[in-house]
Structures are given as structure tokens and as C-alpha cells.
Design a protein around this motif. Structure first.
Motif, PDB file in Angstrom:
ATOM      1  N   VAL A 170       1.104  -1.663   0.058  1.00 57.97           N
ATOM      2  CA  VAL A 170      -0.120   0.176  -0.418  1.00 57.97           C
ATOM      3  C   VAL A 170       0.973   1.057   0.250  1.00 57.97           C
ATOM      4  O   VAL A 170       0.697   2.614  -1.159  1.00 57.97           O
ATOM      5  N   GLN A 171       1.858   0.677   0.918  1.00 63.03           N
ATOM      6  CA  GLN A 171       2.901   2.819   0.752  1.00 63.03           C
ATOM      7  C   GLN A 171       4.091   2.338  -0.152  1.00 63.03           C
ATOM      8  O   GLN A 171       4.593   3.327  -0.763  1.00 63.03           O
ATOM      9  N   ALA A 172       4.273   1.547  -0.682  1.00 64.69           N
ATOM     10  CA  ALA A 172       5.177   0.998  -1.066  1.00 64.69           C
ATOM     11  C   ALA A 172       4.420   1.550  -3.019  1.00 64.69           C
ATOM     12  O   ALA A 172       4.653   2.685  -3.841  1.00 64.69           O
ATOM     13  N   ILE A 173       3.029   1.478  -3.120  1.00 61.91           N
ATOM     14  CA  ILE A 173       2.261   2.155  -4.445  1.00 61.91           C
ATOM     15  C   ILE A 173       2.568   3.151  -3.870  1.00 61.91           C
ATOM     16  O   ILE A 173       2.584   4.682  -5.274  1.00 61.91           O
ATOM     17  N   LYS A 174       2.094   3.599  -3.083  1.00 60.94           N
ATOM     18  CA  LYS A 174       1.348   5.580  -2.909  1.00 60.94           C
ATOM     19  C   LYS A 174       2.753   6.341  -3.439  1.00 60.94           C
ATOM     20  O   LYS A 174       2.805   7.049  -3.606  1.00 60.94           O
ATOM     21  N   LYS A 175       4.880   5.736  -2.662  1.00 62.61           N
ATOM     22  CA  LYS A 175       5.140   6.097  -2.946  1.00 62.61           C
ATOM     23  C   LYS A 175       5.825   6.508  -4.770  1.00 62.61           C
ATOM     24  O   LYS A 175       6.189   7.632  -4.975  1.00 62.61           O
ATOM     25  N   LEU A 176       5.376   5.324  -5.031  1.00 55.18           N
ATOM     26  CA  LEU A 176       6.305   5.151  -6.420  1.00 55.18           C
ATOM     27  C   LEU A 176       4.752   6.454  -7.466  1.00 55.18           C
ATOM     28  O   LEU A 176       5.951   6.895  -7.802  1.00 55.18           O
ATOM     29  N   VAL A 177       3.160   5.911  -6.996  1.00 54.84           N
ATOM     30  CA  VAL A 177       2.760   7.098  -8.069  1.00 54.84           C
ATOM     31  C   VAL A 177       3.830   8.250  -7.640  1.00 54.84           C
ATOM     32  O   VAL A 177       3.910   9.030  -8.905  1.00 54.84           O
ATOM     33  N   ALA A 178       3.950   8.805  -6.545  1.00 49.18           N
ATOM     34  CA  ALA A 178       3.895   9.698  -5.910  1.00 49.18           C
ATOM     35  C   ALA A 178       5.284  10.435  -6.662  1.00 49.18           C
ATOM     36  O   ALA A 178       6.202  11.703  -6.879  1.00 49.18           O
ATOM     37  N   GLU A 179       6.470   9.661  -6.984  1.00 51.18           N
ATOM     38  CA  GLU A 179       7.816   9.676  -7.106  1.00 51.18           C
ATOM     39  C   GLU A 179       7.873   9.909  -8.982  1.00 51.18           C
ATOM     40  O   GLU A 179       8.449  10.236  -9.497  1.00 51.18           O
ATOM     41  N   GLU A 180       6.367   8.654 -10.411  1.00 52.66           N
ATOM     42  CA  GLU A 180       6.974   8.427 -11.550  1.00 52.66           C
ATOM     43  C   GLU A 180       5.536  10.097 -11.456  1.00 52.66           C
ATOM     44  O   GLU A 180       5.787   9.692 -12.883  1.00 52.66           O
ATOM     45  N   ASP A 181       4.628  10.605 -10.689  1.00 53.04           N
ATOM     46  CA  ASP A 181       3.814  11.107 -11.065  1.00 53.04           C
ATOM     47  C   ASP A 181       3.029  10.784 -11.655  1.00 53.04           C
ATOM     48  O   ASP A 181       2.525  11.116 -12.934  1.00 53.04           O
ATOM     49  N   ILE A 182       2.687   9.583 -11.370  1.00 51.87           N
ATOM     50  CA  ILE A 182       1.680   8.648 -11.805  1.00 51.87           C
ATOM     51  C   ILE A 182       0.053   9.436 -11.425  1.00 51.87           C
ATOM     52  O   ILE A 182      -0.274   9.327 -10.954  1.00 51.87           O
ATOM     53  N   ASP A 183      -0.278   9.401 -12.887  1.00 48.84           N
ATOM     54  CA  ASP A 183      -2.140   9.544 -12.563  1.00 48.84           C
ATOM     55  C   ASP A 183      -2.490   8.521 -12.675  1.00 48.84           C
ATOM     56  O   ASP A 183      -2.879   8.234 -13.950  1.00 48.84           O
ATOM     57  N   CYS A 184      -3.235   8.117 -12.108  1.00 41.43           N
ATOM     58  CA  CYS A 184      -4.170   6.631 -12.211  1.00 41.43           C
ATOM     59  C   CYS A 184      -4.863   6.596 -10.965  1.00 41.43           C
ATOM     60  O   CYS A 184      -5.642   5.553 -10.870  1.00 41.43           O
TER      61      CYS A 184
END
Length: 461
Positions: A126-140
Motif C-alpha cells: 500500500v505504501q510502496a505503491i503510494k510512494k511509487l505513484v508520487a515519485e513517478e507522478d503517475i496519474d492513476c
């Protein structure tokens, strides 16, 4: 059950995704990379070949491309259809760790430490994906939320309470995040009319197709990755010069290493997994409220088990629509419609119509909403014989790795598993050295148990 036929060098029947698949809500607007081929011709060779462009394949390729190691420099992804057109692009949008399903079973089989390790592995996503989405600026549409489990059947509610009591008595720290309500208050707390028990804990929701296509785009931007869609791998042979030769309808490609990330279809190229990972169909729909009508806005994701023990999983969308899937208890007796079936061009007839008035009969305040199904689709998942995914180097086949068999529960499993597999591929480290939970390691023992055990294993238990 239509499927493509062929043979690998192992003599197994090759099953490939069928044409004309049902269209998922997530595919309403296709990404620019849907039919992408990085080069007009199939490359002649590569260092790593990844088979499959869903969550598993995209995550491995992304991690290899982003690896601090200088190798590999050439990664090719083969996809039989459009990018992310399989189970990942057809799921329910949950990023939801499992606490009440398989975890108690894992504890009974492998011990408290191993079961707890697996639970923490899922929760960490949960936190790993949250961090990845923020770091890569992914609109999902990623949303950190609570997930609500509900049990309407009294017997099922009592079993859920017993499981909760067991898990808390074991002193597992993650249980501190769980709020469990048993009895008359459960319906009021959850908003589910007939609930006799409910539990909430931290989870996430996501637009899976946008997430994976963004990962693929970032991987391609590295310059190391070549994506070849509409190019199924049809056979694998050892290359006398070292490595492997992989055949496709567009020619062959040589690879030093291979990652099998095709999930439900993995046994077509790895016949030893035929009993270990079985393709099984599932059902998902989008429910919308007509213009001029209103309904309570849900913020949590849900798993609802009704009075007949029919399970449905759902997430709310920010436009007020609902994505919901499930109904396995209804179609379960009709094995030919879902079990060992790769035809995602047709729905599962036994459960058709179940979701027509689902929100009205399930949730308080939705009675006059006129909510109805606006789109329905099916997808093919890879169910494992023992309910655990298969991760690691293929037994007896050095240089080939597998990341498959997620039992319709890949979102809180695949990302960190792919990180580990990518480290194994790039550095030659062992399974133990990359820190993946030992109970999911693919082994000859697990394969043999599936071969010798009762047909279907945990799938049909």
C-alpha cells in the motif's frame, strides 16, 4: 472454450489469449502504447526477455530498466495482444491486503512467523505503491483509504469473528489497524444492510490500466526496453551458443534470460506448471447512477458477502460510479464456464444479471438510485494449486524465472515480488538474498504436490 493451439518443445498444449475479448471499463480510452512496437522488426536478440506486459511484466521491466546495475542494457517485452490487455487491465481496482482469507490458512500450514511475514509483505504494498505513484507522478487515481469487509450470513460472521480473535491473540502487530464490529451495529457502521459483522483496515484503490501503462512508458523512456505487442511467444528452445531461442509468429529472438510473466498462460511455455497454475475466469462490472438521480457517495472499498455467502468486491470511483466483481459462489458449480478456461470474449452465463440491482439491495440509501450495470467484462486469472504465487527461478531451468499464479489477488503482491525477481535477474542473487517470503518460492516440491494432489487443489477446495 476456444483457444489457440500449438506446442512448445516440452510437448504441452499452448494456450494463448483469444481475440475479441470483452472490453473492460478501464480500456474505454486506450493508451498510446496499446499497440506499440518499439521497432518495426522483432529484435534478433536481447539480454532479458519478459513474456507478458501486465502488472508482473511491466514491473519487472521497469525495475530492470531502473536498476543501479549497468546490466541488463537490452530488455524486450513480448505481449500476445495489446499492452495490459489481460487480467491486470480487467481487475477490480483494489490494492487490498488479505487478512481474513488466506493468511489464517498460511499460519496453520507454515506457522505464525511465515504467515505473518506474508501478511506484512502484502501490507507493505500500500505504501510502496503510494510512494511509487508520487515519485513517478503517475496519474492513476490512486487513493489511500479504508477497506470494509462485511459478512451477512450469521455463520460466516461468527467464523470471521473467530478469525479476528485468533489473529489478535497471536500478537501480530498489523492487527492494530483492524477495527472489527460484530453484531447489530455492523450494518450501521458499514452501511451494508444485512451485515452481521464488519472489519475495516488501511488499503488503496487504483486505476490499474493507467498505472501499468505509465510504468511501461517510464521503462521505455529508459532506452533499455523494447515493447513488442501483438507478438505471442509460442515456443522456447535452448540455444547451443548459450541462453535461449524464443519463437513467435514474427520470427525468433535470442535471449540470455527469460522472465515468464504471463500468469494464467504460463504453462503453455512451462508445461511443468500445468497443474500448479490454472486459468480461471472472473466477472467484473461498472455500475452507474442515471443523470438526475443521486446516491450516497462511498469512500471505502468493500468486500461484501451476502446472506447466501456470495462474495462481491467493489471500489467507488470519483465520478460516483462503482466497479464491482465477484459472484464465484454462483458460477462455481459450472466448471466449464470458468475453470481452466481462457475465453475472455464471453461472460460467465451462470452469474449474469446478479449485479443488476446490487447497490439497491445491498447498501442503505441506494434504494431509489436506479443504479444499473453500464458495462460488464470478464478476465482470466491464474489460480495456483496451493493459493500462493510462484516466484523465482524455474526449477531445473537456470536463466528462466517465473512471476505468476496470483489467484486474482496480484495488486498487493506483484510490485515487491517484481523488485525481487528483477534483482535476481540483474545480479544473479538467490531468492533468499533478495528478501522475498520463502513460502512463495517456486520449487520442484510445490510442482510435484500439484501434479500428485487432487485436481484443483485450493481452487476447488
Amino acid at each position: 472454450m476456444p483457444h489457440a493451439n500449438g506446442t512448445t518443445n516440452g510437448g504441452s498444449s499452448l494456450r494463448l489469449p483469444v481475440p475479441g475479448s470483452t472490453k473492460a471499463f478501464w480500456h474505454t480510452e486506450l493508451h498510446d502504447l496499446a499497440d506499440h512496437r518499439s521497432t518495426p522488426e522483432l529484435p534478433k536478440e536481447c539480454e532479458v526477455l519478459v513474456i507478458g506486459s501486465g502488472y508482473a511484466g511491466a514491473s519487472v521491466a521497469y525495475n530492470l530498466a531502473k536498476s543501479a546495475s549497468t546490466l541488463p542494457n537490452s530488455i524486450v517485452i513480448l505481449e500476445a495482444r495489446q499492452a495490459c490487455s489481460g487480467a491486470t487491465g480487467r481487475n477490480g481496482g483494489h490494492l487490498r491486503p488479505d487478512l481474513y482469507g488466506h493468511i489464517p490458512n498460511y499460519i496453520k500450514r507454515y506457522g505464525v512467523e511465515a504467515g505473518g511475514e506474508w501478511a506484512k509483505f502484502e501490507i507493505a504494498h500500500v505504501q510502496a505503491i503510494k510512494k511509487l505513484v508520487a515519485e513517478e507522478d503517475i496519474d492513476c487515481d490512486f487513493t489511500l483509504t479504508r477497506t470494509t469487509d462485511c459478512w451477512a450470513d450469521e455463520e460466516a460472521a461468527r467464523k470471521a469473528k473467530a478469525n479476528y480473535d485468533l489473529m489478535t491473540s497471536l500478537g501480530l502487530p498489523y492487527m492494530e489497524d483492524v477495527d472489527f464490529v460484530y453484531g447489530p451495529k455492523a450494518a450501521g457502521v458499514s452501511g451494508v444492510k444485512d451485515a452481521n459483522a464488519s472489519a475495516t483496515y488501511t488499503a488503496g484503490t487504483i486505476f490499474p490500466y493507467k498505472f501499468i501503462m505509465a510504468l511501461l512508458a517510464r521503462a521505455l523512456d529508459s532506452g533499455k526496453v523494447n515493447l513488442q505487442t501483438n507478438t505471442p511467444a509460442t515456443a522456447i528452445h535452448d540455444d547451443p551458443a548459450g541462453g535461449f531461442v524464443v519463437e513467435t509468429p514474427r520470427g525468433s529472438i535470442k535471449a540470455k534470460k527469460i522472465v515468464h510473466a504471463s500468469n494464467a498462460y504460463v504453462s503453455g511455455l512451462l508445461p511443468e506448471y500445468e497443474k500448479s497454475i490454472v486459468p480461471c475466469k472472473g466477472v467484473c462490472v461498472s455500475i452507474t447512477v442515471p443523470e438526475g438521480k443521486t446516491a450516497p457517495y462511498l469512500t471505502n472499498s468493500y468486500i461484501v458477502r451476502d446472506g447466501d455467502k456470495v462474495l462481491s468486491y467493489l471500489i467507488p470511483r470519483d465520478d460516483g460510479s462503482i466497479i464491482v466483481g465477484g459472484t464465484a459462489a454462483i458460477f462455481y458449480p459450472h466448471l466449464e464456464q470458468w475453470y481452466n478456461n481462457t475465453d475472455d470474449s464471453t461472460m460467465i452465463a451462470a452469474s449474469e444479471g446478479y449485479y443488476d440491482s446490487f447497490m439497491q439491495r445491498t447498501f442503505r440509501g441506494w434504494e431509489d438510485s436506479e443504479a444499473s450495470v453500464s458495462k460488464a467484462w470478464t478476465g482470466v486469472m491464474g489460480y495456483s494449486w496451493d493459493s500462493l504465487p510462484h516466484l523465482g527461478e524455474v526449477p531445473g531451468k537456470p536463466g528462466q524465472y517465473v512471476l505468476a499464479g496470483f489467484n486474482g489477488h496480484g495488486m498487493p503482491v506483484i510490485w515487491l515480488a517484481a523488485e525481487g525477481i528483477a534483482k535476481m535477474v540483474a545480479t544473479g542473487k538467490s531468492y533468499e538474498d533478495v528478501g522475498l517470503p520463502w513460502i512463495a518460492r517456486t520449487t520442484e516440491e510445490r510442482l510435484q504436490k500439484a501434479q500428485k494432489g487432487p485436481e484443483g487443489g485450493d481452487i476447488l477446495a
